[in-house]
Design a protein around this motif. Sequence first.
Motif, PDB file in Angstrom:
ATOM      1  N   LYS A 284      -8.688  -8.645  -2.550  1.00  0.00           N
ATOM      2  CA  LYS A 284      -9.693  -8.265  -3.319  1.00  0.00           C
ATOM      3  C   LYS A 284     -10.160  -6.957  -2.958  1.00  0.00           C
ATOM      4  O   LYS A 284     -10.354  -5.831  -4.212  1.00  0.00           O
ATOM      5  CB  LYS A 284     -10.784  -9.197  -3.197  1.00  0.00           C
ATOM      6  CG  LYS A 284     -11.121 -10.008  -4.544  1.00  0.00           C
ATOM      7  CD  LYS A 284     -12.471 -10.807  -4.349  1.00  0.00           C
ATOM      8  CE  LYS A 284     -12.430 -12.231  -4.864  1.00  0.00           C
ATOM      9  NZ  LYS A 284     -13.373 -13.152  -4.233  1.00  0.00           N
ATOM     10  N   ARG A 285     -10.441  -6.359  -1.936  1.00  0.00           N
ATOM     11  CA  ARG A 285     -10.861  -5.153  -1.606  1.00  0.00           C
ATOM     12  C   ARG A 285      -9.793  -4.282  -1.812  1.00  0.00           C
ATOM     13  O   ARG A 285     -10.280  -3.073  -2.505  1.00  0.00           O
ATOM     14  CB  ARG A 285     -11.340  -4.950  -0.083  1.00  0.00           C
ATOM     15  CG  ARG A 285     -12.934  -4.806   0.352  1.00  0.00           C
ATOM     16  CD  ARG A 285     -13.159  -4.862   1.850  1.00  0.00           C
ATOM     17  NE  ARG A 285     -13.113  -6.089   2.380  1.00  0.00           N
ATOM     18  CZ  ARG A 285     -12.571  -6.399   3.465  1.00  0.00           C
ATOM     19  NH1 ARG A 285     -12.078  -5.588   4.209  1.00  0.00           N
ATOM     20  NH2 ARG A 285     -12.714  -7.636   4.114  1.00  0.00           N
ATOM     21  N   LEU A 286      -8.676  -4.204  -1.451  1.00  0.00           N
ATOM     22  CA  LEU A 286      -7.636  -3.665  -1.762  1.00  0.00           C
ATOM     23  C   LEU A 286      -7.565  -3.168  -3.384  1.00  0.00           C
ATOM     24  O   LEU A 286      -7.365  -2.111  -3.744  1.00  0.00           O
ATOM     25  CB  LEU A 286      -6.266  -3.985  -1.254  1.00  0.00           C
ATOM     26  CG  LEU A 286      -5.093  -2.903  -1.357  1.00  0.00           C
ATOM     27  CD1 LEU A 286      -5.544  -1.666  -0.874  1.00  0.00           C
ATOM     28  CD2 LEU A 286      -3.707  -3.611  -0.778  1.00  0.00           C
TER      29      LEU A 286
ATOM     30  N   GLN B 179       0.905  -1.144  -0.079  1.00  0.00           N
ATOM     31  CA  GLN B 179       0.181  -0.179  -0.128  1.00  0.00           C
ATOM     32  C   GLN B 179       0.891   1.125   0.194  1.00  0.00           C
ATOM     33  O   GLN B 179       0.552   2.256  -0.814  1.00  0.00           O
ATOM     34  CB  GLN B 179      -0.991   0.026   1.218  1.00  0.00           C
ATOM     35  CG  GLN B 179      -1.869  -1.359   1.032  1.00  0.00           C
ATOM     36  CD  GLN B 179      -2.704  -1.529   2.222  1.00  0.00           C
ATOM     37  OE1 GLN B 179      -3.709  -0.578   2.712  1.00  0.00           O
ATOM     38  NE2 GLN B 179      -2.634  -2.553   3.006  1.00  0.00           N
TER      39      GLN B 179
ATOM     40  N   GLU C 184      -9.753  -9.541   1.800  1.00  0.00           N
ATOM     41  CA  GLU C 184      -8.943  -8.359   2.003  1.00  0.00           C
ATOM     42  C   GLU C 184      -8.021  -7.946   0.790  1.00  0.00           C
ATOM     43  O   GLU C 184      -7.821  -6.742   0.394  1.00  0.00           O
ATOM     44  CB  GLU C 184      -7.885  -8.570   3.031  1.00  0.00           C
ATOM     45  CG  GLU C 184      -8.482  -8.430   4.586  1.00  0.00           C
ATOM     46  CD  GLU C 184      -7.622  -8.888   5.609  1.00  0.00           C
ATOM     47  OE1 GLU C 184      -6.786  -7.887   6.056  1.00  0.00           O
ATOM     48  OE2 GLU C 184      -7.328 -10.040   5.801  1.00  0.00           O
TER      49      GLU C 184
ATOM     50  N   GLU D  43      -9.819  -3.701  -5.593  1.00  0.00           N
ATOM     51  CA  GLU D  43     -10.852  -3.041  -5.992  1.00  0.00           C
ATOM     52  C   GLU D  43     -10.957  -1.358  -5.842  1.00  0.00           C
ATOM     53  O   GLU D  43     -11.069  -0.619  -6.541  1.00  0.00           O
ATOM     54  CB  GLU D  43     -12.292  -3.321  -5.457  1.00  0.00           C
ATOM     55  CG  GLU D  43     -12.941  -4.470  -6.029  1.00  0.00           C
ATOM     56  CD  GLU D  43     -13.713  -5.207  -5.132  1.00  0.00           C
ATOM     57  OE1 GLU D  43     -14.446  -4.666  -4.191  1.00  0.00           O
ATOM     58  OE2 GLU D  43     -14.214  -6.634  -5.643  1.00  0.00           O
ATOM     59  N   LYS D  44     -10.439  -1.052  -4.671  1.00  0.00           N
ATOM     60  CA  LYS D  44     -10.065   0.299  -4.196  1.00  0.00           C
ATOM     61  C   LYS D  44      -8.983   0.969  -5.047  1.00  0.00           C
ATOM     62  O   LYS D  44      -9.298   2.261  -5.636  1.00  0.00           O
ATOM     63  CB  LYS D  44      -9.412   0.504  -2.995  1.00  0.00           C
ATOM     64  CG  LYS D  44      -9.367   1.679  -1.967  1.00  0.00           C
ATOM     65  CD  LYS D  44      -9.021   1.579  -0.883  1.00  0.00           C
ATOM     66  CE  LYS D  44      -7.692   2.588  -0.487  1.00  0.00           C
ATOM     67  NZ  LYS D  44      -7.058   1.931   0.830  1.00  0.00           N
ATOM     68  N   TRP D  45      -8.098   0.133  -5.826  1.00  0.00           N
ATOM     69  CA  TRP D  45      -7.058   0.713  -6.687  1.00  0.00           C
ATOM     70  C   TRP D  45      -7.565   0.573  -8.054  1.00  0.00           C
ATOM     71  O   TRP D  45      -7.182   1.089  -9.128  1.00  0.00           O
ATOM     72  CB  TRP D  45      -5.929  -0.189  -6.628  1.00  0.00           C
ATOM     73  CG  TRP D  45      -5.023  -0.104  -5.466  1.00  0.00           C
ATOM     74  CD1 TRP D  45      -5.259   0.818  -4.234  1.00  0.00           C
ATOM     75  CD2 TRP D  45      -3.757  -0.855  -4.995  1.00  0.00           C
ATOM     76  NE1 TRP D  45      -4.308   0.418  -3.379  1.00  0.00           N
ATOM     77  CE2 TRP D  45      -3.409  -0.491  -3.969  1.00  0.00           C
ATOM     78  CE3 TRP D  45      -3.129  -1.957  -5.866  1.00  0.00           C
ATOM     79  CZ2 TRP D  45      -2.292  -0.945  -3.208  1.00  0.00           C
ATOM     80  CZ3 TRP D  45      -1.923  -2.329  -5.154  1.00  0.00           C
ATOM     81  CH2 TRP D  45      -1.549  -2.173  -4.020  1.00  0.00           C
ATOM     82  N   LYS D  46      -8.795  -0.057  -8.320  1.00  0.00           N
ATOM     83  CA  LYS D  46      -9.181  -0.383  -9.719  1.00  0.00           C
ATOM     84  C   LYS D  46      -8.193  -1.192 -10.463  1.00  0.00           C
ATOM     85  O   LYS D  46      -7.910  -1.113 -11.676  1.00  0.00           O
ATOM     86  CB  LYS D  46      -9.538   1.015 -10.642  1.00  0.00           C
ATOM     87  CG  LYS D  46     -10.877   1.501  -9.973  1.00  0.00           C
ATOM     88  CD  LYS D  46     -11.192   2.858 -10.743  1.00  0.00           C
ATOM     89  CE  LYS D  46     -12.620   3.434 -10.303  1.00  0.00           C
ATOM     90  NZ  LYS D  46     -12.824   3.418  -8.679  1.00  0.00           N
TER      91      LYS D  46
ATOM     92  N   TYR E  95       2.212   1.428  -3.447  1.00  0.00           N
ATOM     93  CA  TYR E  95       1.209   2.045  -4.446  1.00  0.00           C
ATOM     94  C   TYR E  95       1.114   3.432  -4.348  1.00  0.00           C
ATOM     95  O   TYR E  95       0.965   4.352  -5.567  1.00  0.00           O
ATOM     96  CB  TYR E  95      -0.132   1.162  -4.009  1.00  0.00           C
ATOM     97  CG  TYR E  95      -1.482   1.830  -5.116  1.00  0.00           C
ATOM     98  CD1 TYR E  95      -1.626   1.431  -5.965  1.00  0.00           C
ATOM     99  CD2 TYR E  95      -1.913   2.835  -4.397  1.00  0.00           C
ATOM    100  CE1 TYR E  95      -2.571   1.982  -6.871  1.00  0.00           C
ATOM    101  CE2 TYR E  95      -3.092   3.511  -5.202  1.00  0.00           C
ATOM    102  CZ  TYR E  95      -3.303   2.828  -6.387  1.00  0.00           C
ATOM    103  OH  TYR E  95      -4.255   3.316  -6.892  1.00  0.00           O
ATOM    104  N   ASP E  96       0.986   4.264  -3.124  1.00  0.00           N
ATOM    105  CA  ASP E  96       0.969   5.460  -3.005  1.00  0.00           C
ATOM    106  C   ASP E  96       2.199   6.346  -3.530  1.00  0.00           C
ATOM    107  O   ASP E  96       1.908   7.549  -4.210  1.00  0.00           O
ATOM    108  CB  ASP E  96       0.830   5.849  -1.451  1.00  0.00           C
ATOM    109  CG  ASP E  96      -0.442   5.504  -0.899  1.00  0.00           C
ATOM    110  OD1 ASP E  96      -1.303   5.217  -1.516  1.00  0.00           O
ATOM    111  OD2 ASP E  96      -0.649   5.140   0.475  1.00  0.00           O
TER     112      ASP E  96
END
Length: 176
Positions: free
Chosen positions: A134-136, A96, A132, A138-141, A99-100
């Motif tokens: 998957k959710r991350l 994460q 968890e 999705e947040k990132w597309k 990514y940022d």
Amino acid sequence: MPSKQRKIAMMGYRSVGKSSLIIQFVEGQFVDSYDPTIENTFTKYIRLNSTEYEVKLVDTAGQDEYSIFPLQYSMDFHGYVLVYSITSSKSFQIVQIIYDKLLDMVGKIHVPIVLVGNKTDLHLERKISTEEGKRLAEKWKAAFVETSAKRNESVTDMFHAILSEIERSDGHIPDK
Ligand code: GDP
Ligand code: MG
């Protein structure tokens, strides 16, 4: 027909299996102890959806929370594979942070990314659930794949996923 060239960076915390995934994909074998400091570029030619690709996979030595995002990785890449180990919460935290920093450096809204949870064979040691991950993603597309480099599970899918993500963004190198 000339092949499309694609340059992809493998990033993530140390020891998550970045090199193992690449070597499994390119050489079809699992190497138990690969020098963690080596930064190598591997080339593989593949055919996907009737397109020939010359895929250059750039292995990195790994990043941690203190790493400054390497400038050379912000240019000249079509896509990024961000790897964590499902057995390591720390590695999930680190993707994460990477990514940022990546988005800050590349300076574009959509960057082709695949989030990869590796080491699914170690299910007794699992710390990060599939949900968890998957959710991350999705947040990132971004696309999401869980893999085992050791058992060669979903390794090919993961590299196909990044090529598809790049295709969706037309294969342009993201603008600076
Ligand atoms: P890197 O530092 O991210 O490049 O990680 P490596 O590819 O060097 O792998 C680190 C360690 O994890 C090595 O001992 C690998 O054998 C092991 N490893 C990598 N992928 C897997 C996997 O899918 N399952 C298991 N059980 N071990 C793995
Ligand atoms: Mg490595």
